[in-house]
Design an enzyme around this catalytic site. Sequence first.
Site, mmCIF file in Angstrom:
data_model
loop_
_atom_site.group_PDB
_atom_site.id
_atom_site.type_symbol
_atom_site.label_atom_id
_atom_site.label_comp_id
_atom_site.label_asym_id
_atom_site.label_seq_id
_atom_site.Cartn_x
_atom_site.Cartn_y
_atom_site.Cartn_z
ATOM 1 N N ASP A 113 -10.856 2.738 3.606
ATOM 2 C CA ASP A 113 -11.675 1.685 3.784
ATOM 3 C C ASP A 113 -12.737 1.524 2.870
ATOM 4 O OD1 ASP A 113 -9.072 -0.521 2.774
ATOM 5 O OD2 ASP A 113 -8.991 -0.449 4.963
ATOM 6 N N LYS A 165 0.759 -1.257 -0.038
ATOM 7 C CA LYS A 165 -0.307 -0.003 0.367
ATOM 8 C C LYS A 165 1.126 1.109 0.087
ATOM 9 C CE LYS A 165 -3.987 -2.121 2.180
ATOM 10 N NZ LYS A 165 -4.558 -2.990 3.391
ATOM 11 N N GLN A 221 -4.763 -1.683 9.756
ATOM 12 C CA GLN A 221 -4.369 -3.068 8.614
ATOM 13 C C GLN A 221 -4.770 -4.065 9.614
ATOM 14 O OE1 GLN A 221 -3.531 -3.401 6.137
ATOM 15 N NE2 GLN A 221 -3.912 -5.158 6.083
#
Length: 303
Positions: free
Chosen positions: A121, A54, A98
């Site tokens: 997200d 990422k 994460q």
Amino acid sequence: MSARIIDGKAIAARVREEVAVEVQAFSERFGRAPGLATVLVGEYPGSAVYVAGKQRACREVGMVPFDRRLPANATFDQVAEELEDLNADDAVSGVLLQLPVPDHLDGPTLTSLIGPDKDVDGLTPVNAGLLSLGRPGLRPCTPCGVMELLSDAGAELEGAEAVVVGRSNLFGKPMAQLLLAENATVTVCHSRTRDLREVCARADILIAAVGRPRLIKGDFVKPGAVVIDVGMNRLTPEEAGNRSGLVGDVDFEAASEVARAITPVPGGVGPMTIAFLLRNTLQAARYHAELRSMFADLDRDSI
Ligand code: NAP
């Protein structure tokens, strides 16, 4: 019939190129690039690799990565404080925690501490609610990526029978909402669904996100359907034989004899997730920039 292979790698590369061009225009206009912060707690296998991917993708499109790491024994309050610092930092447009986090921490509650305006997200209750109400917000990356793959495959969604296998908050539920918003008739299956084969065989669009290698057999697929395989299952060397160790939830060989178009694993859905993470970060950066310029105008007006 031999299905057309939907090339997620190429489609994701195109999305990333588009984002890079838009990031450059954004940076020229606002004098700074969008920033994406990743928060990694501990060393869950694979997570460090995902985070590095990422960060790299972020740099490649001209965004600024912020790499925050906490030890595996970090407390809830320490992680919460890190997220709140990032929420308050104007250089950071998007924040992601994460997952999974270590067992002593509550991942969903921590995720919900991310500001909805930075939730790239799309997993906070606010963004999930906005999606469910059909209102603008940040959407989860993988379902957005699947919508792009369906568009590339020329799938007609309006009035289509769409079946999503899997009802996770991360994928299945938001996927169903996005399809519904495009006027598909959506069925969501899960571990208690009776006769999964019969339900899947009705689908014009069949999307599998289960985490069970090759659960979806060739006879689950309606002739001419578009099949999207979200599953990522790592096989042991003994199970894999002479194939790649990564397989999806769909029996690819059998399904591609019946489907009109199908995604491979790897190289289908996987690359789309990061591409849409970058797109969401740009969207969040634009939102913040517009808010700032709106308040700057207000300040001038009040002088
Ligand atoms: P998850 O949270 O474990 O959810 C799995 C879903 O599958 C659950 O709803 C479960 O039903 C259902 N299920 C389990 N066994 C089933 C069966 N035999 N028949 C029908 N449904 C069954 O998983 P997830 O996070 O959604 O991920 C699913 C898969 O997609 C994983 O392989 C994951 O690695 C992959 N994935 C890939 C990406 C990507 O490519 N970037 C992103 C997200 C996920 P219940 O709800 O009844 O338990």
